[in-house]
Design an enzyme around this catalytic site. Structure first.
Site, mmCIF file in Angstrom:
data_model
loop_
_atom_site.group_PDB
_atom_site.id
_atom_site.type_symbol
_atom_site.label_atom_id
_atom_site.label_comp_id
_atom_site.label_asym_id
_atom_site.label_seq_id
_atom_site.Cartn_x
_atom_site.Cartn_y
_atom_site.Cartn_z
ATOM 1 N N TYR A 145 38.080 41.094 31.474
ATOM 2 C CA TYR A 145 36.680 41.493 31.279
ATOM 3 C C TYR A 145 36.188 40.917 29.971
ATOM 4 O O TYR A 145 36.887 40.993 28.951
ATOM 5 C CB TYR A 145 36.563 43.021 31.241
ATOM 6 C CG TYR A 145 35.157 43.530 31.025
ATOM 7 C CD1 TYR A 145 34.178 43.353 32.006
ATOM 8 C CD2 TYR A 145 34.791 44.176 29.849
ATOM 9 C CE1 TYR A 145 32.877 43.826 31.814
ATOM 10 C CE2 TYR A 145 33.498 44.659 29.654
ATOM 11 C CZ TYR A 145 32.548 44.477 30.643
ATOM 12 O OH TYR A 145 31.265 44.939 30.444
ATOM 13 N N ASP A 240 39.213 36.134 23.478
ATOM 14 C CA ASP A 240 38.326 37.284 23.428
ATOM 15 C C ASP A 240 39.139 38.433 22.838
ATOM 16 O O ASP A 240 39.930 39.079 23.518
ATOM 17 C CB ASP A 240 37.802 37.625 24.823
ATOM 18 C CG ASP A 240 36.867 38.837 24.794
ATOM 19 O OD1 ASP A 240 36.738 39.469 23.730
ATOM 20 O OD2 ASP A 240 36.276 39.151 25.849
ATOM 21 N N LYS A 268 34.103 46.162 19.177
ATOM 22 C CA LYS A 268 34.887 47.395 19.031
ATOM 23 C C LYS A 268 35.335 47.650 17.572
ATOM 24 O O LYS A 268 34.520 48.068 16.768
ATOM 25 C CB LYS A 268 36.050 47.391 20.040
ATOM 26 C CG LYS A 268 35.479 47.317 21.478
ATOM 27 C CD LYS A 268 36.414 47.593 22.605
ATOM 28 C CE LYS A 268 35.630 47.716 23.912
ATOM 29 N NZ LYS A 268 35.791 46.661 24.879
HETATM 30 C C1 LIG Z 1 34.678 45.829 25.622
HETATM 31 C C2 LIG Z 1 34.916 44.382 25.845
HETATM 32 C C3 LIG Z 1 33.868 43.445 25.853
HETATM 33 C C4 LIG Z 1 32.429 43.855 25.818
HETATM 34 O O1 LIG Z 1 32.083 44.489 24.628
HETATM 35 P P1 LIG Z 1 30.769 45.438 24.602
HETATM 36 O O2 LIG Z 1 30.646 45.820 23.172
HETATM 37 O O3 LIG Z 1 31.079 46.580 25.520
HETATM 38 O O4 LIG Z 1 29.639 44.612 25.081
HETATM 39 C C5 LIG Z 1 34.187 42.108 25.903
HETATM 40 N N1 LIG Z 1 35.463 41.693 25.952
HETATM 41 C C6 LIG Z 1 36.498 42.555 25.972
HETATM 42 C C7 LIG Z 1 37.895 42.030 25.988
HETATM 43 C C8 LIG Z 1 36.257 43.929 25.939
HETATM 44 O O5 LIG Z 1 37.273 44.787 25.991
#
Ligand SMILES: *Cc1c(COP(=O)(O)O)cnc(C)c1O
Length: 429
Positions: A145, A240, A268
């Site tokens: 994701y 990511d 995060k």
């Molecule tokens: C949570 C998450 C996102 C998206 O971040 P948001 O602040 O919710 O938009 C993107 N990549 C990874 C790996 C994530 O866990």
């Protein structure tokens, strides 16, 4: 069952004015059924709901709160920043402080651009990769994701060599067609896509630990292999690190696994509980971003001083206390071991994947190494486990496909309480 009368009443109201009663889908508890507790307060490792139930929190706002809720230094810094105003949309000193700290903590990056979410960080990093390579296609992995931007809402679907189909209504098929889907921990699937699309792939984007299909760690050689494939094909490697950044180590997955990325995305933890994201890379790449370069990206509230105060303070503490990383990893190992022992004793088919301060139980006897493997987990058992844990006042993610987050605020008692609850619940399966 815990009393939930107040949460239930709020959920009824919420469902009339918010789609599904929530502002982000997983919070609606659709995959486990029932009513989500509406939370009112968090302190350290504990949270309280509208009905007065107290829980040990293993979600931590989905990762950001690596020091726990309401950390005094973070709250103090936010309070101080607020005194001077909430936003200027102008340069401020704290943005320089944050960027300098991030550059000093994370390997292989010279420059950072702050944004407001992980989604925005990824979306912008993809644009940069496309802008600097002059190519359109992106390789991502099934089950990873990367936020909800159009290009990233694509999973496998058709054959490995064709473009993916959108995962969500509203994603243009033309956009989805440029997102190619490979299998996690399977370098051949990546090589095939690169060879079938010569000179067309701008970047490979990967979660260095896949933590949005449960927890699937990279096998030895996988990330190194991606690095080599990117170098051979002129594509950029994007880590990511929205979950893994500042969680695996001060320098994130690049430090933990010793593999270099060309662009890194954060979210995060970087905001300490405030809405912050960032993307970062070498100077040659980052100077291609406006205003120094032709790749446009902007944000009214980006680098917001109150959000920066929370993020900076949390990062400073992590930077000054690297022992936190060994401690949280040990706690997660201990939890994983306790669950495995309980499963062995009661002959429940269980795989616990754990890496760093992330873990996830899968109710299957087969090892879980990719998305297809995650689909073998018995979701009925997960549901029983989830509600059983809630009865023991353990607040865990209401989905098989989310991680259990361990953080620095979890005490020995919290971890023991988790282990005992998990053993009781697994025994009763
Ligand atoms: C949570 C998450 C996102 C998206 O971040 P948001 O602040 O919710 O938009 C993107 N990549 C990874 C790996 C994530 O866990």
């Amino acid at each position: 069952m815990l009393t939930q009368a107040h949460s239930e009443a709020l959920f009824e109201r919420a469902k009339k004015v918010l789609p599904g009663g929530v502002n982000s889908p997983v919070r609606a508890y659709r995959s486990v059924g029932g009513t989500p507790p509406f939370l009112v307060r968090g302190e350290g490792s504990h949270v309280w709901d509208e009905d007065g139930n107290e829980y040990v929190d293993f979600v931590g706002s989905w990762g950001p709160l690596i020091l726990g809720h309401s950390h005094p230094a973070v709250l103090e810094a936010v309070g101080q920043a607020m005194q001077h105003g909430l936003s200027f949309g102008a340069p401020t000193a704290i943005e320089v402080d944050v960027a300098e700290l991030i550059v000093s903590m994370v390997p292989n990056i010279d420059m950072v651009r702050m944004v407001n979410s992980g989604t925005e960080a990824v979306m912008s990093a993809l644009r940069v990769a496309r802008g600097v390579t002059g190519r359109d296609k992106i390789i991502k992995f099934e089950g990873c994701y990367h936020g909800h931007s159009d290009a990233m809402l694509v999973k496998a679907g058709s054959g490995a060599l064709t473009g993916g189909a959108p995962d969500s209504k509203g994603v243009p098929s033309a956009v989805a067609a440029d997102t190619l889907i490979a299998q996690y921990n399977d370098l051949n699937s990546v090589r095939e896509l690169l060879e079938a699309n010569p000179g067309q792939v701008a970047a490979i984007i990967v979660e260095p630990i896949a933590a949005n299909m449960g927890v699937v760690p990279p096998e030895p050689g996988f990330l190194e292999g991606l690095r080599a494939l990117c170098d051979a094909h002129g594509a950029l490697l994007i880590f990511d690190e929205v979950i893994t950044g500042f969680r695996l180590a001060r320098g994130g997955a690049q430090e933990y696994f010793g593999v270099r990325a060309d662009l890194v995305t954060f979210g995060k933890i970087i905001g300490g509980g405030m809405p912050v994201g960032a993307y970062a890379g070498k100077r040659e790449i980052m100077e291609q971003v406006a205003p120094t370069g032709p790749i446009y990206q902007a944000g009214t509230l980006s680098g917001n001083p109150v959000a920066m105060a929370a993020g900076l303070t949390q990062l400073q503490i992590l930077n000054a206390h690297p022992e936190i990383y060994t401690e949280i990893e040990h706690k997660a190992q201990h939890m994983a071991d306790a669950m495995r022992q309980a499963a062995a004793a009661s002959q429940v088919a269980l795989q616990v994947n754990q890496c760093g301060a992330l873990l996830c139980p899968y109710f299957t006897s087969e090892p879980v190494r990719c998305f297809a493997d995650t689909q073998r987990s018995d979701l009925e058992k997960f549901r029983t486990y989830f509600w059983g844990m809630q009865d023991h006042h353990m607040y865990i993610a209401p989905s098989q496909y989310e991680a259990t987050f361990v953080n620095a605020s979890h005490t020995e008692e919290d971890i023991e309480a988790f282990c005992q609850a998990a053993a009781a619940v697994i025994n009763a399966l």
